[in-house]
Design a protein around this motif. Structure first.
Motif: not given
Length: 184
Positions: A34-35, A161-165, A170-172
Motif C-alpha cells: 500500500n501507499f 518522488m524526486g529521488d526516482f526522477n 509532490y514529495g514523500d
C-alpha cells in the motif's frame, strides 16, 4: 556406541535452527503493498499495487542472514479512481508503460529485538535504484489450518518522488507493507 551416535544426532537435529524459504502469499490476498501521499497538504491519497510477488528467507536464530526479494507490477496501481490511476501510471509519475516493474532486493537485515527488524536493500523504480530501509515487525509465525507453516511481517518506509526522477515531484510517498509467507 549406538547410544552416543543417537544422542549426537538428536542433539544436532534439535539444537540447530535452520533457515526456511517462504513465498509471499499475494494470491491468497494475505499480503499487500500500500501507499499514501499527501494531497495538497489537506488529506491523504491512498492506494495499493494489486499485483506483486516475492520470496523471503527467515531463520529466527540467524535473523541477520535473512533475505527478501519482491517484484511489484507498477501497472497494477489502484487508487480507487480510474482517471487518477491513469495519470499516476503516466510518464508524469511511474511511467508504467516504460517501467512496468519495481523491485526490492535486501542487502542487510538487522535485528532490533522484540521482533523488530530493519531491512535495508536496493529498491528499483522508474529506472533508478536507491538504497532504502524498511522498519519491520514480525507479526507472527506458526502452523496454518491447511497443514502449512506461515510467517508474517509488517513494515513501513518513506521514499521521495524526486529521488526516482518522477517528472512531477509532490514529495514523500509512504509505503505500508504487510507480508505473509508460506514456508516451502
Amino acid at each position: 556406541m549406538k547410544k552416543v551416535v543417537l544422542a549426537t544426532l538428536l542433539s544436532l537435529s534439535f539444537g540447530v535452527a535452520s533457515a526456511a524459504d517462504y513465498v509471499i502469499d499475494s494470491k491468497g490476498a494475505h499480503a499487500s503493498v500500500n501507499f499514501k501521499v499527501s494531497h495538497l497538504g489537506y488529506s491523504w491519497l491512498l492506494g495499493r499495487f494489486n499485483t506483486f510477488e516475492g520470496t523471503f528467507n527467515y531463520d529466527p536464530a540467524k535473523i541477520e542472514e535473512s533475505k527478501v526479494m519482491v517484484t511489484i507490477d507498477t501497472t497494477s496501481l489502484d487508487s480507487n479512481h480510474a482517471e487518477r490511476d491513469k495519470h499516476l501510471k503516466s510518464d508524469d509519475f511511474l511511467d508504467a508503460g516504460k517501467f512496468p516493474k519495481a523491485t526490492f532486493v535486501s542487502t542487510k537485515v538487522a535485528d532490533q529485538g522484540n521482533g523488530k527488524l530493519v531491512v535495508t536493500g536496493d529498491f528499483t523504480m522508474h529506472g533508478v535504484t536507491k538504497s532504502i530501509s524498511i522498519d519491520a515487525q514480525l507479526v507472527g509465525a506458526g502452523e496454518d489450518p491447511w497443514g502449512g507453516y506461515r510467517a508474517g511481517f509488517s513494515g513501513t518506509t518513506k521514499i521521495n518522488m524526486g529521488d526516482f526522477n518522477f517528472k512531477k515531484n509532490y514529495g514523500d510517498v509512504w509505503l505500508d507493507l504487510h507480508i505473509e509467507g508460506i514456508r516451502q
